[in-house]
Design an enzyme around this catalytic site. Sequence first.
Site, short mmCIF file in Angstrom:
data_model
loop_
_atom_site.label_atom_id
_atom_site.label_comp_id
_atom_site.label_asym_id
_atom_site.label_seq_id
_atom_site.Cartn_x
_atom_site.Cartn_y
_atom_site.Cartn_z
N TYR A 48 44.40 36.24 44.21
CA TYR A 48 45.85 35.92 44.64
C TYR A 48 45.85 34.84 45.67
O TYR A 48 46.82 34.30 46.16
CB TYR A 48 46.44 37.07 45.38
CG TYR A 48 46.62 38.33 44.41
CD1 TYR A 48 46.53 38.43 43.07
CD2 TYR A 48 46.96 39.48 45.03
CE1 TYR A 48 46.44 39.41 42.23
CE2 TYR A 48 47.06 40.79 44.08
CZ TYR A 48 46.82 40.59 42.90
OH TYR A 48 46.99 41.83 41.98
N HIS A 106 38.52 43.66 39.57
CA HIS A 106 40.11 43.44 39.12
C HIS A 106 40.09 43.47 37.72
O HIS A 106 41.02 43.92 37.14
CB HIS A 106 40.01 41.85 39.90
CG HIS A 106 41.67 41.39 39.70
ND1 HIS A 106 42.06 40.73 40.63
CD2 HIS A 106 42.55 42.11 39.13
CE1 HIS A 106 43.35 40.59 40.62
NE2 HIS A 106 43.86 41.46 39.48
#
Length: 287
Positions: A48, A106
């Site tokens: 992110y 992730h």
Amino acid sequence: MRTLTLNNGVEMPLIGYGVFQIAPNECEQHVLDAIRAGYRSIDTAQAYYNEEGVGNAVRRSGVPREQLFLTTKVWISNAGDERAARSIDESLRKLQTDYIDLLLIHQPFGDYYGTYRAMERAYKAGKVRAIGLSNFYDARFIDLAENMEVKPAVVQLETHVFCQQVKMRELVKPYGTHLMAWGPLAQGANGFFINETLRAIGAKYGKDNAQVALKFLTDEGIIAIPKTTHKERMASNLALDDFELTDEERNAIRRLDGGKPLAADFNDPALAKFLLDYDRQFNPDKR
Ligand SMILES: NC(=O)c1ccc[n+]([C@@H]2O[C@H](COP(=O)([O-])OP(=O)(O)OC[C@H]3O[C@@H](n4cnc5c(N)ncnc54)[C@H](OP(=O)(O)O)[C@@H]3O)[C@@H](O)[C@H]2O)c1
């Protein structure tokens, strides 16, 4: 703030604040607003590009570090034992903290066994309080959970009223793994915010669709991390403790389940290929 206890005894808030798609230069202020609104759990990720913003906000908030719960995730570009070990230290540095509360893989691609080994070492070294997985489904989850010593504390999956992950919730139970919902508001898809079932239930309690859905998920013991950049929504998404759903209402919400993710199917070969090709752009040595 309602909490649950993970399979290693660590306590985690049931509601957290997600920062996916929050621009790096805006993240600090939004996380600060979220902490001031009462959030004590923040979900970020290396991918992110806003871990620094989270770290800055934590520092500026004045809330003692031990009262906050920080989750971040190792991206596929950092998959593998050595890369992941280095990237965990980088996350610690960006988050400006001595420990990460929850660290997840992730995406289930690349050398995720190496990544998990690095995470186990970080866990044993006290750099991380709990480790887990994200977007690992079915046999992939079982294979890793069976083979690794530290059982995943959490599996973070796309979960919302239209995809309630009933099968995965059963599958992860033997490992004591808790489900953490990403996209708990379905990212607004499928008419979530105007859904009539949620609206009719919410009308009875003076609650909106987001609140009804978040109440439902957290009552089911699912950790939820809604994202919003609006202060009033930060507050309303947290205001879940002044109403109770009836069994009939819960059953009506259960009937909204379509049994399939809306945003991303991690068993789809095309998605795997896309993410691995994308990763190669950042890792020329993997080409
Ligand atoms: N592990 C993974 O692969 C993965 C993938 C995706 C997401 N995540 C994590 O999960 C978190 C949440 O998921 P998400 O951000 O994708 O989707 P989400 O939380 O389901 O939905 C966010 C959307 O809902 C809007 N919204 C939020 N509260 C609202 C309210 N009360 N009323 C009306 N609109 C509202 C937000 O707009 P505004 O901001 O304009 O309010 C935003 O457009 C992420 O931030 C991230 O931390 C993880």
